[in-house]
Design a protein around this motif. Structure first.
Motif, PDB file in Angstrom:
ATOM      1  N   THR A 122       0.871  -1.168   0.000  1.00 42.25           N
ATOM      2  CA  THR A 122       0.000   0.000   0.000  1.00 42.25           C
ATOM      3  C   THR A 122       0.905   1.214   0.000  1.00 42.25           C
ATOM      4  O   THR A 122       2.072   1.135   0.384  1.00 42.25           O
ATOM      5  CB  THR A 122      -0.927   0.053   1.237  1.00 42.25           C
ATOM      6  OG1 THR A 122      -0.125   0.065   2.419  1.00 42.25           O
ATOM      7  CG2 THR A 122      -1.874  -1.138   1.276  1.00 42.25           C
ATOM      8  N   GLU A 124       1.241   4.810   1.658  1.00 41.86           N
ATOM      9  CA  GLU A 124       0.729   5.644   2.745  1.00 41.86           C
ATOM     10  C   GLU A 124       1.317   7.036   2.579  1.00 41.86           C
ATOM     11  O   GLU A 124       2.528   7.214   2.597  1.00 41.86           O
ATOM     12  CB  GLU A 124       1.144   5.056   4.091  1.00 41.86           C
ATOM     13  CG  GLU A 124       0.614   5.825   5.274  1.00 41.86           C
ATOM     14  CD  GLU A 124       0.892   5.113   6.592  1.00 41.86           C
ATOM     15  OE1 GLU A 124       1.023   5.810   7.601  1.00 41.86           O
ATOM     16  OE2 GLU A 124       0.971   3.864   6.604  1.00 41.86           O
ATOM     17  N   ALA A 161       1.435  10.693   4.192  1.00 41.39           N
ATOM     18  CA  ALA A 161       1.170  11.331   5.480  1.00 41.39           C
ATOM     19  C   ALA A 161       1.565  12.801   5.424  1.00 41.39           C
ATOM     20  O   ALA A 161       2.601  13.146   4.868  1.00 41.39           O
ATOM     21  CB  ALA A 161       1.936  10.631   6.590  1.00 41.39           C
TER      22      ALA A 161
END
Length: 153
Positions: free
Chosen positions: A55, A57, A59
């Motif tokens: 995945t 991610e 942030a």
């Protein structure tokens, strides 16, 4: 405009000055099997390691600082190169990594989002967070505070 087709795979490329150390760590210490790859001769070397489901991610800086705080890791200045790897046993992964000489950044801690996280300094300047899920995605998604970005107020 048509809907985009989801990617089939994410390949994260780590350029490592100490190629042998990086390959040994991810392949031999963490157990990522090597796949066939093409390189020419001499110092032109590559290893493609299978790391399971990927995945991406993304942030914000505020969230990255919040994760540092939750994991008990010291804050870093500026963007940090970090890999998060889901494992069956966070403590065992930390033990294998520290036995391999990787500095412990943060010991295993249960997070508010119900995972057991710990962090080491990996090869080539990358930090490696190990996480062990303590509940299913369905259980987590049903709790307050968990939503997709477009569902947030």
């Amino acid at each position: 405009m048509s809907e985009p087709t989801p990617p089939r795979r994410l390949r994260l490329i780590i350029e490592a000055d100490d190629f042998d150390d990086a390959v040994r760590y991810f392949r031999d210490v963490l157990g990522m099997p090597e796949q066939a790859a093409f390189a020419t001769t001499g110092d032109d070397r590559v290893a493609i390691l299978h790391a399971g489901l990927a995945t991406l991610e993304i942030a914000s800086p505020a969230h990255a600082r919040a994760i540092d705080e939750v994991e008990g890791a010291p804050p870093t200045a500026g963007p940090t190169l970090r890999i998060a790897i889901e494992v069956d046993d966070t403590q065992a992964a930390l033990d294998a990594s520290t036995a391999d000489g990787r500095p412990l950044i943060a010991p295993a801690v249960e997070t508010p989002f119900r995972s057991l996280n710990g962090r080491v300094q990996g090869p080539a300047g990358w930090q490696v967070t190990f996480f062990q899920e303590l509940e299913t995605l369905e259980e987590r998604s049903a709790r307050d505070g968990f939503a997709t970005d477009d569902e947030r107020p």
